[in-house]
Write an enzyme that holds these catalytic residues in place. Structure first.
Site, PDB file in Angstrom:
ATOM      1  N   GLU A 202     -35.741 -29.973  -8.994  1.00 26.58           N
ATOM      2  CA  GLU A 202     -34.558 -30.103  -9.847  1.00 26.58           C
ATOM      3  C   GLU A 202     -33.373 -29.956  -8.904  1.00 26.58           C
ATOM      4  O   GLU A 202     -33.215 -28.912  -8.278  1.00 26.58           O
ATOM      5  CB  GLU A 202     -34.632 -28.989 -10.897  1.00 26.58           C
ATOM      6  CG  GLU A 202     -33.720 -29.226 -12.065  1.00 26.58           C
ATOM      7  CD  GLU A 202     -32.667 -28.171 -12.093  1.00 26.58           C
ATOM      8  OE1 GLU A 202     -32.959 -27.057 -12.529  1.00 26.58           O
ATOM      9  OE2 GLU A 202     -31.549 -28.470 -11.644  1.00 26.58           O
TER      10      GLU A 202
ATOM     11  N   CYS B 219     -26.876 -25.587 -13.026  1.00 29.63           N
ATOM     12  CA  CYS B 219     -27.222 -27.001 -12.810  1.00 29.63           C
ATOM     13  C   CYS B 219     -26.680 -27.865 -13.933  1.00 29.63           C
ATOM     14  O   CYS B 219     -26.553 -29.072 -13.782  1.00 29.63           O
ATOM     15  CB  CYS B 219     -28.725 -27.182 -12.668  1.00 29.63           C
ATOM     16  SG  CYS B 219     -29.689 -25.787 -13.162  1.00 29.63           S
TER      17      CYS B 219
HETATM   18  P1  NAP Z   1     -31.055 -25.289  -0.997  1.00 29.69           P
HETATM   19  O1  NAP Z   1     -30.290 -25.218   0.240  1.00 29.69           O
HETATM   20  O2  NAP Z   1     -31.618 -26.612  -1.376  1.00 29.69           O
HETATM   21  O3  NAP Z   1     -32.251 -24.211  -0.876  1.00 29.69           O
HETATM   22  C1  NAP Z   1     -33.252 -24.063  -1.868  1.00 29.69           C
HETATM   23  C2  NAP Z   1     -34.532 -23.561  -1.207  1.00 29.69           C
HETATM   24  O4  NAP Z   1     -35.093 -24.584  -0.383  1.00 29.69           O
HETATM   25  C3  NAP Z   1     -34.326 -22.381  -0.281  1.00 29.69           C
HETATM   26  O5  NAP Z   1     -35.497 -21.600  -0.325  1.00 29.69           O
HETATM   27  C4  NAP Z   1     -34.165 -23.019   1.083  1.00 29.69           C
HETATM   28  O6  NAP Z   1     -34.510 -22.135   2.106  1.00 29.69           O
HETATM   29  C5  NAP Z   1     -35.137 -24.170   0.970  1.00 29.69           C
HETATM   30  N1  NAP Z   1     -34.771 -25.343   1.757  1.00 29.69           N
HETATM   31  C6  NAP Z   1     -33.574 -25.973   1.772  1.00 29.69           C
HETATM   32  N2  NAP Z   1     -33.627 -27.053   2.582  1.00 29.69           N
HETATM   33  C7  NAP Z   1     -34.878 -27.105   3.073  1.00 29.69           C
HETATM   34  C8  NAP Z   1     -35.545 -27.971   3.984  1.00 29.69           C
HETATM   35  N3  NAP Z   1     -34.915 -29.009   4.553  1.00 29.69           N
HETATM   36  N4  NAP Z   1     -36.835 -27.715   4.271  1.00 29.69           N
HETATM   37  C9  NAP Z   1     -37.474 -26.647   3.720  1.00 29.69           C
HETATM   38  N5  NAP Z   1     -36.890 -25.796   2.877  1.00 29.69           N
HETATM   39  C10 NAP Z   1     -35.611 -26.019   2.548  1.00 29.69           C
HETATM   40  O7  NAP Z   1     -30.230 -24.786  -2.237  1.00 29.69           O
HETATM   41  P2  NAP Z   1     -29.367 -23.455  -2.403  1.00 29.69           P
HETATM   42  O8  NAP Z   1     -29.525 -22.554  -1.235  1.00 29.69           O
HETATM   43  O9  NAP Z   1     -29.735 -22.932  -3.707  1.00 29.69           O
HETATM   44  O10 NAP Z   1     -27.882 -23.931  -2.518  1.00 29.69           O
HETATM   45  C11 NAP Z   1     -27.287 -24.813  -1.624  1.00 29.69           C
HETATM   46  C12 NAP Z   1     -26.652 -25.948  -2.410  1.00 29.69           C
HETATM   47  O11 NAP Z   1     -27.604 -26.485  -3.345  1.00 29.69           O
HETATM   48  C13 NAP Z   1     -25.497 -25.566  -3.296  1.00 29.69           C
HETATM   49  O12 NAP Z   1     -24.281 -25.540  -2.639  1.00 29.69           O
HETATM   50  C14 NAP Z   1     -25.565 -26.626  -4.352  1.00 29.69           C
HETATM   51  O13 NAP Z   1     -24.909 -27.780  -3.911  1.00 29.69           O
HETATM   52  C15 NAP Z   1     -26.991 -26.943  -4.526  1.00 29.69           C
HETATM   53  N6  NAP Z   1     -27.651 -26.315  -5.696  1.00 29.69           N
HETATM   54  C16 NAP Z   1     -27.853 -27.069  -6.790  1.00 29.69           C
HETATM   55  C17 NAP Z   1     -28.490 -26.539  -7.885  1.00 29.69           C
HETATM   56  C18 NAP Z   1     -28.722 -27.370  -9.081  1.00 29.69           C
HETATM   57  O14 NAP Z   1     -29.398 -26.902  -9.963  1.00 29.69           O
HETATM   58  N7  NAP Z   1     -28.225 -28.553  -9.171  1.00 29.69           N
HETATM   59  C19 NAP Z   1     -28.941 -25.226  -7.892  1.00 29.69           C
HETATM   60  C20 NAP Z   1     -28.727 -24.454  -6.748  1.00 29.69           C
HETATM   61  C21 NAP Z   1     -28.094 -25.035  -5.666  1.00 29.69           C
HETATM   62  P3  NAP Z   1     -33.531 -20.913   2.502  1.00 29.69           P
HETATM   63  O15 NAP Z   1     -33.796 -19.833   1.489  1.00 29.69           O
HETATM   64  O16 NAP Z   1     -33.967 -20.515   3.865  1.00 29.69           O
HETATM   65  O17 NAP Z   1     -32.136 -21.433   2.446  1.00 29.69           O
END
Ligand code: NAP
Length: 509
Positions: free
Chosen positions: A265, A302
């Site tokens: 998601e 989200c």
């Molecule tokens: P994220 O960076 O996508 O991280 C989510 C999870 O996936 C974390 O456990 C992260 O590890 C891991 N991860 C991220 N990139 C990866 C990769 N390339 N390979 C393996 N694992 C990976 O999301 P976030 O930290 O929640 O937030 C960052 C951005 O995501 C926000 O600024 C926002 O734009 C977006 N977001 C969107 C929603 C939505 O529902 N639409 C919700 C939350 C966030 P780590 O724990 O080590 O970072």
């Protein structure tokens, strides 16, 4: 409860042997105790091997035993009391009311899935009896049931430290389906994850389940998550986060020798379409409600309403005036992490700098760790010419698209990417126009709602929290509500089986 910073593998605390990291309090940037040790490749493999060993036993647990296990997890979370609430507040910057509400939702979800398991309908048991006399060929005895996919990797979400993390919706639905779960904790709230993880491990032991039924892994980088998704014993993935993270995991999953489904998601701007008569009769009220929805939880949902689409006129002016007044009074809020706050500020700066975009409202300034709400507007022509204006700015930022007429509004809607929600604001005189656009909206979003906003997702059997890419990786599914269990099941047909060889649920037709 004292936190050790250990991994939870095979029902035991295991010190991770990779790099360590600490939680950072997002309200002041300070580092919190203890340090959490990341898992090595070998430790990921160990957790996967134990999950694989647990799978044949766990998937055949009786429905009653599985339901009791889910209820035991719920009780274990409640038994953590204020230790859990205080740690979650400190790690996320979210207020007590929100964390307590989320805890109630998490416990409620686990109990709802326990009920779903006891009900048993998710197994989809079917029986087509044999007919030896059928001509020209005899008809076989065919029985069908849904079976669990296998061990599932779950990525905890930053924005739901309880309801979509260690024992949240993905974990609850996978466990309900009969799949062991390995959680990769979100690095923003490792202490909260550890507390909940321990409650799950205790429930596994108390219910006499195989120790590999659940594991919790930490990581200072992306290696653990990537190794999990690549591991041949993992058979599905649940993820909530960024589009970049979700698509990176989808790529790994699709390049495996045996590709697996990733239920990610990711990003949605949740358009809100304001119809002219609704705007004329209640534009100011809609503007106030929009401002509340936009700023709820610092906009970190989200389903946050990031895009307003409306036809120009006096009603839209009333909407903008009241939304502007409410947003100007809105307080700056702490975001979940420094990284998310930086990303929000960059997103707002990019909108402010875009040609044909102007700022109409800004909230109050806060500390250097807080984010300020912002509202922008543009024309339909500019929106159609610049696809970057559809990018999610995660946080309390909104964009109004001013359309000249219904035809322009229709073209704006046609240009949209897949969404989690689309809201319509209509009064009785708008119904004909809204009904004409409805077939288009059904193609675009998982949930359509009228005279409201998508924030506030009911956990119930009729809920869909999903939608076409890029809202999710698979628009046929939902991550909230009881239908979420079907993501982790697949149908198997048993032809002409002697009764003794049939799985128990298929014997008694
Ligand atoms: P994220 O960076 O996508 O991280 C989510 C999870 O996936 C974390 O456990 C992260 O590890 C891991 N991860 C991220 N990139 C990866 C990769 N390339 N390979 C393996 N694992 C990976 O999301 P976030 O930290 O929640 O937030 C960052 C951005 O995501 C926000 O600024 C926002 O734009 C977006 N977001 C969107 C929603 C939505 O529902 N639409 C919700 C939350 C966030 P780590 O724990 O080590 O970072």
């Amino acid at each position: 409860m004292t936190l050790s910073g250990d991994l939870l593998i095979g029902g035991a605390n295991v010190r991770g042997a990779a790099a360590t990291f600490s939680a950072i309090n997002p309200a002041n940037g300070t580092s919190m105790e203890p340090s959490f040790a990341g898992a090595t490749k070998e430790q990921v493999e160990k957790a996967a091997a134990l999950a694989w060993d647990a799978f044949p036993l766990y998937k055949e647990t009786s429905l009653e035993d599985r339901a009791r296990f889910l209820e035991a997890v719920a009780e274990g979370i409640l038994a953590l009391g204020d230790d859990l609430v205080l740690r979650a507040i400190e790690e996320t910057g979210l207020p007590r009311g929100r964390i307590e509400g989320e805890r109630a939702r998490t416990v409620g979800q686990l109990r709802l899935f326990a009920k779903e398991v006891r009900d048993g309908r998710f197994q989809e048991l079917r029986f087509d009896p044999a007919d030896a006399e059928r001509k020209p060929v005899a008809k076989p005895d065919l029985r069908l049931r849904n079976v669990a996919l296998g061990p599932v990797a779950v990525f905890g979400a930053s924005n739901f430290p309880l309801a979509f993390s260690v024992a949240g919706g993905d974990t609850a639905s996978a466990l309900a389906a009969g799949c062991p779960v390995i959680v990769k904790a979100h690095s923003a709230h490792p202490g909260t994850s550890a507390l909940v993880g321990k409650a799950v491990v205790n429930a596994v032991a108390a219910c006499g389940l195989p120790s590999g039924t659940f594991a919790l892994l930490f990581d200072a980088g992306f290696e653990v998550g990537q190794a999990l998704v690549a591991d041949h014993r993992i058979r599905a993935v649940g993820f909530t986060g960024s589009r970049r993270g979700g698509t990176a995991l989808m790529k790994i999953a699709s390049e495996r020798k045996q590709p697996i489904p990733v239920y990610a998601e990711m990003s949605s701007i949740n358009p809100v379409i304001l119809y002219p008569n609704a705007l004329l009769s209640s534009g100011a009220d809609i503007g106030r409600s929009f401002a509340s929805s936009l700023t709820l939880g610092a906009g970190q949902f989200c389903t946050n309403p990031g895009l307003i689409i409306a036809i120009d006129g006096a009603g839209l002016a009333a909407f903008i005036e009241s939304a502007t007044a409410a947003l100007s009074e809105s307080q700056a809020q702490t975001m979940l992490t420094g990284g998310i706050c930086d990303a929000y500020r960059k997103g707002v700066a990019k909108l402010a700098a875009a040609s044909s975009v102007s700022r109409v409202a800004i909230g109050k300034d806060g500390t250097s760790h807080q984010a300020t709400a912002a509202l922008f507007e543009t024309t339909a022509a500019a929106f159609l010419a610049n696809p970057e204006l559809q990018e999610e700015v995660f946080g309390a930022a909104g964009l109004i698209v001013r359309c000249q007429d219904e035809e322009e509004l229709r073209r704006v809607v046609e240009s949209l990417e897949g969404q989690l929600t689309i809201a319509l604001h209509v009064d009785a005189k708008d119904v004909v126009a809204a009904s004409q656009i409805l077939p288009q909206l059904e193609l675009l979003a998982g949930r359509l709602l009228v005279n409201g906003f998508g924030t506030g997702v009911e956990v119930s059997p009729a809920m869909v929290h999903g939608g076409p890419y890029p809202a999710t990786s698979d628009g046929r599914s939902t991550s909230v509500g009881t239908l979420a269990i079907y993501r982790f099941l697949r149908p198997v047909s048993y032809q002409d089986f002697p009764v003794d060889l049939l799985p128990a649920p298929l014997k008694n037709f």
